[in-house]
Design a protein around this motif. Sequence first.
Motif, short mmCIF file in Angstrom:
data_model
loop_
_atom_site.label_atom_id
_atom_site.label_comp_id
_atom_site.label_asym_id
_atom_site.label_seq_id
_atom_site.Cartn_x
_atom_site.Cartn_y
_atom_site.Cartn_z
N LEU A 208 -6.36 -3.52 -9.96
CA LEU A 208 -5.13 -4.79 -9.64
C LEU A 208 -4.46 -3.98 -8.60
N PHE A 209 -4.62 -4.09 -7.36
CA PHE A 209 -3.53 -3.50 -6.47
C PHE A 209 -3.45 -4.31 -5.16
N PHE A 210 -2.37 -4.03 -4.39
CA PHE A 210 -2.08 -4.60 -3.16
C PHE A 210 -2.09 -3.62 -2.26
N ASP A 211 -2.86 -4.22 -1.00
CA ASP A 211 -3.19 -3.07 -0.14
C ASP A 211 -2.53 -3.72 1.31
N TYR A 212 -1.69 -2.90 2.06
CA TYR A 212 -0.98 -3.52 3.30
C TYR A 212 -1.35 -2.44 4.34
N HIS A 213 -1.65 -3.20 5.44
CA HIS A 213 -1.98 -2.47 6.59
C HIS A 213 -0.81 -2.59 7.56
N ILE A 214 -0.36 -1.26 7.57
CA ILE A 214 0.81 -0.84 8.52
C ILE A 214 0.81 -1.03 9.58
N ARG A 215 -0.21 -0.54 10.41
CA ARG A 215 -0.21 -0.55 11.80
C ARG A 215 -1.62 -0.05 12.24
N ASN A 216 -2.18 -0.65 13.60
CA ASN A 216 -2.94 0.10 14.18
C ASN A 216 -2.66 1.22 15.19
N THR A 217 -3.58 2.15 15.12
CA THR A 217 -3.15 3.28 16.14
C THR A 217 -4.05 3.61 17.52
N ASP A 219 -6.83 1.24 20.31
CA ASP A 219 -7.48 0.02 20.62
C ASP A 219 -8.83 -0.09 19.85
N ARG A 220 -9.36 0.99 19.30
CA ARG A 220 -10.57 0.88 18.28
C ARG A 220 -10.25 0.73 16.89
N TYR A 221 -8.99 0.16 16.60
CA TYR A 221 -8.58 -0.05 15.26
C TYR A 221 -8.63 1.20 14.16
N ASP A 222 -8.16 2.24 14.83
CA ASP A 222 -7.82 3.35 13.73
C ASP A 222 -6.40 2.93 13.12
N PHE A 223 -6.12 3.15 12.01
CA PHE A 223 -5.05 2.57 11.43
C PHE A 223 -4.39 3.52 10.30
N ASP A 224 -3.15 2.75 9.84
CA ASP A 224 -2.64 3.62 8.77
C ASP A 224 -2.27 2.33 7.69
N SER A 225 -2.49 2.75 6.37
CA SER A 225 -2.32 1.59 5.19
C SER A 225 -1.93 2.36 4.10
N PHE A 226 -1.33 1.32 3.18
CA PHE A 226 -0.89 1.96 1.98
C PHE A 226 -1.64 1.08 0.78
N ARG A 227 -2.03 1.48 -0.52
CA ARG A 227 -2.35 0.56 -1.57
C ARG A 227 -1.54 0.95 -2.73
N ILE A 228 -1.02 0.17 -3.61
CA ILE A 228 -0.49 0.24 -4.72
C ILE A 228 -0.94 -0.42 -5.95
N GLY A 229 -1.04 0.21 -7.12
CA GLY A 229 -1.75 -0.43 -8.11
C GLY A 229 -2.95 0.24 -8.70
N ILE A 230 -3.75 -0.33 -9.65
CA ILE A 230 -4.79 0.32 -10.04
C ILE A 230 -5.95 0.09 -9.12
N GLN A 231 -6.62 1.20 -8.89
CA GLN A 231 -7.39 1.25 -7.63
C GLN A 231 -8.47 2.33 -7.80
N PRO A 232 -9.61 2.09 -7.23
CA PRO A 232 -10.89 3.12 -7.41
C PRO A 232 -10.48 4.27 -6.29
N PHE A 233 -10.66 5.55 -6.84
CA PHE A 233 -10.45 6.69 -5.81
C PHE A 233 -11.62 7.86 -6.19
N GLN A 234 -12.43 8.31 -5.25
CA GLN A 234 -13.16 9.38 -5.56
C GLN A 234 -12.53 10.75 -4.51
N ALA A 235 -12.40 11.71 -5.11
CA ALA A 235 -11.78 12.89 -4.36
C ALA A 235 -12.80 13.64 -3.48
N ASP A 236 -14.20 13.45 -3.89
CA ASP A 236 -14.96 13.95 -2.78
C ASP A 236 -16.37 13.32 -2.80
N PHE A 237 -17.32 13.76 -1.98
CA PHE A 237 -18.50 12.99 -1.97
C PHE A 237 -19.24 12.67 -3.19
#
Length: 585
Positions: A208-217, A219-237
């Motif tokens: 249950l999350f909201f994801d916002y694309h802050i900016r592209n850094t 022309d190959r669409y490297d980016f910065d984003s943030f996500r808030i809420g209940i979300q999946p995360f894996q610390a390593d491979f």
Amino acid sequence: MEVEPPEPPAVDNESIDGRRRPGYNDPLPDLVTQENEGAFRAPPPEAFPTDQLPIPDRWRLIESLGLVTEKWWDPYNQNTYKGDRPINRDKVPWLPIKGDDWFFVANAISDTVVEARTFPIPVGVQTTQDPDRLDVFGDPASLVLSQTFITGFALLKGNTAYKPPDVEYRATLAFNVNYVDVPERRVLFVEPTKPTHRLDHFVGVQELFFDYHIRNTSDRYDFDSFRIGIQPFQADFRGFLFQDQQLGLRFFGTRDNNRFQYNVAAFWRLEKDTNSGLNAVTQTPRDDFLFIANAYRQDFLIPALTSQITLAYNRNREADDVEIDDNGFPVRPALLGTLRGREYDVLYVGYNADGRIGRINLTASAYGAFGEDRNSFFTDRPADIRAFFAAAEASYDRDWMRFRLSGAYASGDGDPYDDVETGYDAVFENPIFAGADTSYWIRQTIPFAGGGRAISVNGRNGILNSLRSSKEQGQSNFNNPGLILAGAGADFDLTPEFRLSANANHLWFENTATIEALRNEGSIPKDIGWDLSAAAIWRPKATQNIVLRLSGAALLSGDGFDDLFDRLGDSGTYYSLLANVVLTY
């Protein structure tokens, strides 16, 4: 006599092999008019070269040509409900969206598990089902049935073919119903009057999350984003340290054409349902926080190898908590040693690698855990934490075959009564390693009877011998015997739809001082035994939409396991038979 020269040959203006005569342009084709409500406005003709035809809506082109007729239930072809085409706002005027680049994605999963298994089941002397049973451990057989339905929905803004979405809203719910049958009382419920079987169900909020694309850094669409809420995360491979879906705030992005990636996140851990392991959002979150930062770099240290550095800080302040699970068993504090509450601060420093070295595929992880346990359950004094973990898996591909070698080391505590805890434990492990949940030791939870109450040697879907009350609801424990694992396996892709896998692992306790102190025994061997497993996976459509798996695993117990769990008439062999069907839309 003067001869008139012949006429010059006719000029050929047709293209030959994609070429045309310089200075000549073919006549323009007739005007094409396309009626397509809800589509993007056609770009002006100047936006295209003179030899191309403007297409106002590339998403609906295939259907306009009559090549595909959309069906809402079809997951293979173009489908608005899986985000292939933008939403027609005229059909959903109640949605608070603006613009013509919003997409909707729906998914549904059915996960069915049938598992027959044996493991050491303690006998409750006053409540045993077998009046002739004189031993500490009874009949080991049990049966588990589990059905999980997962539904997820996402609303995305942005043309996501080549760049991340500008905005994303996502919600995922999971409904689980499970049935367990065991031969002894007080295994499933603390009350001896309750039966030896249990039927339970639960609904959990897994995303249950909201994801916002802050900016592209770039022309190959490297980016910065943030996500808030209940979300999946894996610390390593491979999920050795933390792999979960938790309430958090996360900043992430990429640089250098996606060759560099980063995550900075903070998670407030939610309580889990006891029997399903799903998030219990109606309960107060735990006083347990995880702050984590990691960075990935491709082709570092060598080409074709991705390196990752991880820093994680686990802050636990649950010393004053008394948590009883849904079956009536205490989970915090764990019923070990002095039975007093604990809290701790742990810093994890890790390096992880994934990629290949020549023909060898390689995944490796190494972690050090450093911090302080405010109240060691052996001494009731503060203790420093200094523990280490390492794991590696190498594989070699030969046509349709893959051969694997696996190894893992988790340090154990050599002196439980000093002021240093050296048994390694993770925050919330869920490793894809050494056979994963096909393996007996990774899949089964072995109760530590005789040394603690409601305590397990290991946790389900984990490899560490952490002596926790519960992986989902308990606390990390750095007074544990550790683990050594050495294994080999192979995968055989007999057809694109059918795979056979086999795995053999040998397991040991790294140091048995902790379990010797808890059991009041002078000497316990380190050998746990051989974990042998095999699995067959069939994907009838050669996709992940229908996956059927049948697997079997056996633990051939070693001297250390027999010392802990010997019983009358025991053959020294425990097994697990698993049938699993996963349907995905």
